[in-house]
Design a protein around this motif. Sequence first.
Motif, short mmCIF file in Angstrom:
data_model
loop_
_atom_site.label_atom_id
_atom_site.label_comp_id
_atom_site.label_asym_id
_atom_site.label_seq_id
_atom_site.Cartn_x
_atom_site.Cartn_y
_atom_site.Cartn_z
N ASN A 121 -17.68 -30.62 10.23
CA ASN A 121 -17.63 -29.62 9.32
C ASN A 121 -19.03 -29.05 8.98
OD1 ASN A 121 -15.03 -29.74 8.95
ND2 ASN A 121 -15.00 -31.30 7.37
N LYS A 122 -20.11 -29.99 9.03
CA LYS A 122 -21.36 -29.89 8.74
C LYS A 122 -21.92 -29.00 9.89
CE LYS A 122 -22.82 -31.28 4.73
NZ LYS A 122 -23.14 -30.36 3.94
N ALA A 123 -21.54 -29.39 11.15
CA ALA A 123 -21.90 -28.41 12.40
C ALA A 123 -21.23 -27.11 12.37
CB ALA A 123 -21.46 -29.12 13.57
N GLN A 124 -20.10 -26.76 11.96
CA GLN A 124 -19.54 -25.61 11.86
C GLN A 124 -20.31 -24.77 10.69
OE1 GLN A 124 -15.38 -25.58 10.48
NE2 GLN A 124 -15.16 -23.28 10.92
N GLU A 125 -20.49 -25.36 9.54
CA GLU A 125 -21.49 -24.66 8.57
C GLU A 125 -22.71 -24.17 8.97
OE1 GLU A 125 -22.56 -25.58 3.96
OE2 GLU A 125 -21.75 -27.07 5.01
N ALA A 126 -23.37 -25.20 9.82
CA ALA A 126 -24.64 -24.84 10.24
C ALA A 126 -24.73 -23.72 11.12
CB ALA A 126 -25.43 -25.80 10.79
N ALA A 127 -23.59 -23.75 12.16
CA ALA A 127 -23.37 -22.58 12.90
C ALA A 127 -23.41 -21.26 12.25
CB ALA A 127 -22.47 -22.99 13.95
N GLY A 128 -22.48 -21.33 11.14
CA GLY A 128 -22.10 -20.19 10.42
C GLY A 128 -23.32 -19.56 9.81
N LYS A 129 -24.21 -20.50 9.16
CA LYS A 129 -25.29 -19.96 8.56
C LYS A 129 -26.31 -19.34 9.61
CE LYS A 129 -28.49 -19.79 5.33
NZ LYS A 129 -28.30 -18.54 4.32
N ALA A 130 -26.19 -20.08 10.90
CA ALA A 130 -27.14 -19.50 11.69
C ALA A 130 -27.02 -18.05 12.35
CB ALA A 130 -26.99 -20.34 13.13
N LYS A 131 -25.39 -17.92 12.54
CA LYS A 131 -24.89 -16.54 12.79
C LYS A 131 -25.44 -15.50 11.65
CE LYS A 131 -20.82 -17.15 15.43
NZ LYS A 131 -19.27 -17.15 15.61
N GLU A 132 -24.85 -16.03 10.49
CA GLU A 132 -25.20 -15.00 9.24
C GLU A 132 -26.75 -14.64 9.31
OE1 GLU A 132 -24.17 -14.59 4.61
OE2 GLU A 132 -24.77 -16.66 5.46
N THR A 133 -27.74 -15.83 9.54
CA THR A 133 -29.19 -15.30 9.45
C THR A 133 -29.61 -14.41 10.76
OG1 THR A 133 -29.51 -17.56 8.62
CG2 THR A 133 -31.56 -16.47 9.68
N VAL A 134 -28.92 -14.44 11.89
CA VAL A 134 -29.21 -13.87 12.94
C VAL A 134 -28.84 -12.45 12.44
CG1 VAL A 134 -28.89 -13.00 15.42
CG2 VAL A 134 -29.43 -15.45 14.70
N GLY A 135 -27.51 -12.30 12.18
CA GLY A 135 -27.09 -10.91 11.51
C GLY A 135 -27.80 -10.25 10.66
N ASP A 136 -28.29 -10.96 9.67
CA ASP A 136 -29.09 -10.27 8.53
C ASP A 136 -30.54 -9.74 9.48
OD1 ASP A 136 -27.57 -10.84 6.59
OD2 ASP A 136 -28.58 -12.65 6.14
N ALA A 137 -30.97 -10.64 10.24
CA ALA A 137 -32.22 -9.98 10.98
C ALA A 137 -31.93 -9.16 11.85
CB ALA A 137 -32.92 -11.37 11.89
N THR A 138 -30.91 -8.70 12.30
CA THR A 138 -30.58 -7.77 13.24
C THR A 138 -29.82 -6.68 12.91
OG1 THR A 138 -28.69 -8.86 14.34
CG2 THR A 138 -30.59 -9.38 15.36
N ASP A 139 -29.55 -6.86 11.50
CA ASP A 139 -28.80 -5.62 10.62
C ASP A 139 -27.34 -5.71 11.32
OD1 ASP A 139 -30.36 -4.95 8.74
OD2 ASP A 139 -31.44 -3.63 9.87
N ASN A 140 -26.70 -6.87 11.92
CA ASN A 140 -25.44 -6.68 12.50
C ASN A 140 -24.44 -7.21 11.36
OD1 ASN A 140 -23.27 -7.55 14.07
ND2 ASN A 140 -24.31 -8.10 15.91
N GLU A 141 -23.75 -6.37 11.04
CA GLU A 141 -22.97 -6.81 9.75
C GLU A 141 -21.53 -7.72 10.39
OE1 GLU A 141 -21.62 -3.19 7.76
OE2 GLU A 141 -23.67 -2.66 7.21
N LYS A 142 -21.12 -7.33 11.55
CA LYS A 142 -20.16 -8.23 12.06
C LYS A 142 -20.72 -9.64 12.15
CE LYS A 142 -16.95 -8.73 15.91
NZ LYS A 142 -16.74 -8.42 17.64
N LEU A 143 -21.83 -10.13 12.68
CA LEU A 143 -22.18 -11.19 12.93
C LEU A 143 -22.72 -11.87 11.53
CD1 LEU A 143 -23.00 -13.04 15.22
CD2 LEU A 143 -25.40 -12.25 15.12
N GLN A 144 -23.00 -11.11 10.37
CA GLN A 144 -23.17 -11.71 9.31
C GLN A 144 -21.75 -12.10 8.50
OE1 GLN A 144 -24.75 -8.24 7.51
NE2 GLN A 144 -26.84 -8.78 7.31
#
Length: 61
Positions: free
Chosen positions: A9-32
């Motif tokens: 569960n923690k790994a899934q949460e961390a992966a989600g946070k990473a995806k959201e952060t990358v999405g924020d940085a690249t303005d990729n709403e789908k990834l966010q």
Amino acid sequence: MGLGDKISNKAQEAAGKAKETVGDATDNEKLQAEGAAEQASAKAKQAGEHIKDAAKDVFGK
């Protein structure tokens, strides 16, 4: 809650946070959105496991 479940569960949460952060940085709403959804799913699983743990403590099973 088993240790394996906690780690998963923690790994899934961390992966989600990473995806959201990358999405924020690249303005990729789908990834966010995918990242936010993964985090929410992981947190819901953790909450369910906490409830099961609490029930075990209360009922001794």
